[in-house]
Enzyme design. Structure first.
Site, PDB file in Angstrom:
ATOM      1  N   GLY A 179       0.819  -1.221   0.000  1.00 18.74           N
ATOM      2  CA  GLY A 179       0.000   0.000   0.000  1.00 18.74           C
ATOM      3  C   GLY A 179       0.848   1.265   0.000  1.00 18.74           C
ATOM      4  N   ALA A 205       2.657   2.273   3.392  1.00 20.42           N
ATOM      5  CA  ALA A 205       3.828   1.442   3.638  1.00 20.42           C
ATOM      6  C   ALA A 205       5.002   1.939   2.803  1.00 20.42           C
ATOM      7  CB  ALA A 205       3.513  -0.013   3.323  1.00 20.42           C
ATOM      8  N   ARG A 228      -1.438  -9.501   0.000  1.00 16.34           N
ATOM      9  CA  ARG A 228      -2.076 -10.591  -0.736  1.00 16.34           C
ATOM     10  C   ARG A 228      -1.324 -10.999  -1.999  1.00 16.34           C
ATOM     11  NH1 ARG A 228      -7.958  -8.092  -0.420  1.00 16.34           N
ATOM     12  NH2 ARG A 228      -6.644  -6.452  -1.230  1.00 16.34           N
ATOM     13  N   LYS A 288      -5.796   5.376  11.572  1.00 17.23           N
ATOM     14  CA  LYS A 288      -7.186   5.777  11.377  1.00 17.23           C
ATOM     15  C   LYS A 288      -7.644   5.373   9.970  1.00 17.23           C
ATOM     16  CE  LYS A 288      -7.299  10.322   9.372  1.00 17.23           C
ATOM     17  NZ  LYS A 288      -6.030  10.524   8.706  1.00 17.23           N
ATOM     18  N   LYS A 290       5.124  14.724  15.047  1.00 15.69           N
ATOM     19  CA  LYS A 290       5.819  15.842  14.395  1.00 15.69           C
ATOM     20  C   LYS A 290       6.628  16.636  15.426  1.00 15.69           C
ATOM     21  CE  LYS A 290       2.729  16.132  10.478  1.00 15.69           C
ATOM     22  NZ  LYS A 290       3.336  16.092   9.161  1.00 15.69           N
ATOM     23  N   HIS A 331      -6.075  14.970  14.022  1.00 18.82           N
ATOM     24  CA  HIS A 331      -4.834  15.752  14.054  1.00 18.82           C
ATOM     25  C   HIS A 331      -4.995  17.087  14.814  1.00 18.82           C
ATOM     26  CE1 HIS A 331      -3.633  12.688  11.406  1.00 18.82           C
ATOM     27  NE2 HIS A 331      -3.897  13.254  10.253  1.00 18.82           N
ATOM     28  N   ARG A 337       4.784  27.104  13.722  1.00 18.47           N
ATOM     29  CA  ARG A 337       4.559  26.543  12.386  1.00 18.47           C
ATOM     30  C   ARG A 337       5.057  25.106  12.369  1.00 18.47           C
ATOM     31  NH1 ARG A 337       6.323  30.629   8.723  1.00 18.47           N
ATOM     32  NH2 ARG A 337       8.352  29.653   8.605  1.00 18.47           N
ATOM     33  N   GLN A 391       4.589  22.863   9.957  1.00 11.81           N
ATOM     34  CA  GLN A 391       5.184  22.549   8.657  1.00 11.81           C
ATOM     35  C   GLN A 391       4.639  23.486   7.597  1.00 11.81           C
ATOM     36  OE1 GLN A 391       3.634  18.536   8.327  1.00 11.81           O
ATOM     37  NE2 GLN A 391       2.008  19.178   6.981  1.00 11.81           N
ATOM     38  N   LYS A 416       4.986  37.695  17.447  1.00 14.03           N
ATOM     39  CA  LYS A 416       4.816  39.040  16.903  1.00 14.03           C
ATOM     40  C   LYS A 416       4.758  40.032  18.055  1.00 14.03           C
ATOM     41  CE  LYS A 416       2.569  37.611  12.741  1.00 14.03           C
ATOM     42  NZ  LYS A 416       1.536  37.830  11.773  1.00 14.03           N
TER      43      LYS A 416
HETATM   44  C1  BG6 Z   1      -3.620  12.160   6.774  1.00 17.66           C
HETATM   45  C2  BG6 Z   1      -4.858  12.477   6.006  1.00 17.66           C
HETATM   46  O1  BG6 Z   1      -3.949  11.689   8.047  1.00 17.66           O
HETATM   47  O2  BG6 Z   1      -2.820  13.327   6.888  1.00 17.66           O
HETATM   48  C3  BG6 Z   1      -4.517  13.063   4.654  1.00 17.66           C
HETATM   49  O3  BG6 Z   1      -5.637  11.308   5.844  1.00 17.66           O
HETATM   50  C4  BG6 Z   1      -3.560  14.219   4.779  1.00 17.66           C
HETATM   51  O4  BG6 Z   1      -5.686  13.476   3.977  1.00 17.66           O
HETATM   52  C5  BG6 Z   1      -2.376  13.855   5.658  1.00 17.66           C
HETATM   53  O5  BG6 Z   1      -3.110  14.567   3.488  1.00 17.66           O
HETATM   54  C6  BG6 Z   1      -1.510  15.063   5.950  1.00 17.66           C
HETATM   55  O6  BG6 Z   1      -0.345  14.657   6.604  1.00 17.66           O
HETATM   56  P1  BG6 Z   1       0.996  15.480   6.459  1.00 17.66           P
HETATM   57  O7  BG6 Z   1       1.917  14.838   7.431  1.00 17.66           O
HETATM   58  O8  BG6 Z   1       1.429  15.357   5.042  1.00 17.66           O
HETATM   59  O9  BG6 Z   1       0.637  16.887   6.808  1.00 17.66           O
END
Ligand code: BG6
Length: 489
Positions: free
Chosen positions: A15, A18, A46, A149, A183, A241, A376, A378, A386
């Site tokens: 997948g 992975a 599979r 998830k 992160k 998230h 921030r 990412q 500020k």
């Molecule tokens: C995943 C979501 O959990 O997080 C995606 O299913 C999303 O839709 C992704 O694109 C974003 O992760 P990152 O680490 O690239 O910000």
């Protein structure tokens, strides 16, 4: 301990996740010398594949980070030699028994510890857990299962999934991943707050006016429409998230840094939150847009998405924590796909300075004069604050300037991928960054009623062009709470 073995079986090895995340993260850990001496990686899926074919597939996904170039090729070869493949159905006891035999050979009589990473769709999840736990769990050491998830689509389905999982595993064998917790800047949140005197005392309604959690991506659901349409952005990003970041941000001081102490505080704050109401949500969906001669497809142009889908690809929400620390402080979330940029950030807007002597030097816009702390996550990881500052010169004019900690200039080390930290923690049995089932329940209870209402009413999302800043409804929602989105200047 040194003589015990650890095997990592990636179930769903061919997948996307992975290939993009798990194998590269395992290699990075190997390169850093973080994996145990006796480790084996098994790909399980599979399709028929030989070990050599798996190695070839994996090798294409491996890269060396900038500071890891030395001996990179050699290390890759060594790593690949520890990777094997086993083909089997996800619901076959027999096929998992065959895997068990192979794992035993590799363990060579050492204490066995087995980690299964389930990177497979939810409908085959439980069958795989059942087979792995009954036919291939470790004979002597630990057996742990990492799950990704979606953990259900609402309170009921999530509870059913938890119940089904617990037939085969104990809670401490289950590692529910939310990769945002891995992160770097999310890990740093508690350090920033709890180990800096200048922040910790300010962390409450007394000084903080609002908190914003903003996620945006500059690409759509291309290729993932089939999965996405069943979930939508609230389930894909907000309920996990962004809410996890919120919980870490807003929790009370934990007794210690132990996993249970931290997770206890996170659950407490999640339980203190008010259930999200429909009037506090704005949803959107992107439409096709042509810019500079390039046409970007709309969400429903995806072949795997029904033409009349009303699934939100954007949402904004106002959430509240009804406790002494946060009473009345809006926590605004915004998440969207196919927007103008890719970014994830936390913005903390502070209150006005009472009786500010300098108000008239700031101009008419008082909002512009409040302090704002931006984390921030990412890209271009940074923390900046500020502040109001005097513009140098003979006059007295103030402007807002940044005290800026930009990671790329401050630290020469590359930031590890979230999956590296999470995999290492799972191998070491560190549960701090994984979601406990009561946290998951609390998270679903906040969003389930609104999700149901949106779906029952088939609420039409506000359309926004691909590559834009999203629907204007998000501004009205923020304005209702006298808030202006910080990312829009
Ligand atoms: C995943 C979501 O959990 O997080 C995606 O299913 C999303 O839709 C992704 O694109 C974003 O992760 P990152 O680490 O690239 O910000």
């Amino acid at each position: 301990e040194n003589e015990s073995s650890v095997s990592i079986t990636v179930v769903g090895a061919s997948g996307d996740l992975a290939k993009k995340k798990i194998f590269p993260a395992l290699f990075a850990l190997y390169y850093e010398g973080c994996l145990p001496k006796h480790f084996t990686v098994f790909g399980y899926a599979r399709s028929k594949m030989t070990d050599a074919e798996l190695r070839n597939m994996v090798s294409k996904t491996l890269t060396c980070r900038i500071d890891q170039r030395e001996n990179c090729g050699e290390k890759m070869d060594q790593f690949l030699k520890r990777c094997f493949y086993h083909s089997g159905q996800y619901d076959s006891q027999e096929h998992f028994e065959a895997l068990d035999k192979k794992l035993k050979e590799h363990e060579g009589g050492r204490e066995s510890n087995r980690l299964f990473y389930l990177s497979i769709p939810p409908n085959i999840f439980i069958d795989a857990v059942k087979c792995a736990s009954s036919s291939a769990s470790a004979a002597s050491g630990w057996t742990r299962v990492i799950v990704e998830k979606p953990f259900g689509r609402d309170s009921e389905s999530s509870a059913a999934l938890t119940k089904a999982l617990k037939q085969y595993l104990t809670e401490d064998q289950i590692f529910r991943i939310d990769h945002y917790l891995g992160k770097e800047l999310v890990e740093n949140l508690s350090v920033l707050r709890f180990s800096n005197l200048i922040f910790e005392p300010l962390w409450s309604r007394q000084y903080i006016r609002n908190v914003q959690l903003i996620f945006s991506e500059d690409f759509g659901t291309e290729g993932r429409g089939g999965y996405f349409d069943n979930y939508g952005i609230i389930r894909d990003i907000m309920q996990n998230h962004l809410l996890q970041i919120l919980a870490l941000f807003a929790m009370e001081t934990p007794v210690s840094l132990d996993a249970e102490d931290i997770r206890n505080e996170k659950v407490k704050v999640l339980r203190s939150m008010r259930t999200l109401r429909l009037e506090d949500v704005v949803i959107g969906q992107y439409k096709s847009h042509t810019r500079g001669g390039v046409t970007h497809p709309g969400y429903t142009d995806d072949k795997t998405v029904p033409k009349d889908s009303v699934t939100p690809t954007f949402a904004a929400a106002a959430l509240f924590i009804d406790n002494a620390r946060w009473d009345g402080v809006p926590f605004l979330m915004k998440a969207g796909k196919a927007l103008h940029n890719r970014s994830a950030e936390i913005r903390v807007q502070f209150r006005h300075v009472p009786g500010n002597l300098y108000n008239r030097n700031i101009g008419t816009d008082l909002d512009q004069a409040t302090n704002e702390l931006v984390i921030r996550v990412q890209p271009d990881e940074a923390i900046y604050l500020k502040i109001n500052n005097k513009v140098p010169g003979l006059g007295m004019r103030l402007d807002r300037s940044n005290l800026n900690l930009l990671y790329s200039t401050r630290y020469s080390k590359e930031i590890p991928d979230a999956y590296e930290r999470l995999l290492l923690d799972a191998i070491e049995g560190e549960r701090r960054l994984f979601i406990r089932s009561d946290e998951l329940d609390a998270a679903w209870s906040l969003f389930t009623p609104v999700l149901k209402e949106l779906e029952e009413k088939r609420t039409i999302p506000e359309y926004y062009p691909y590559g834009s800043r999203g629907p204007v409804g998000a501004h009205y929602l923020a304005a209702r709470y006298k808030v202006r989105w910080g990312d829009l200047g």
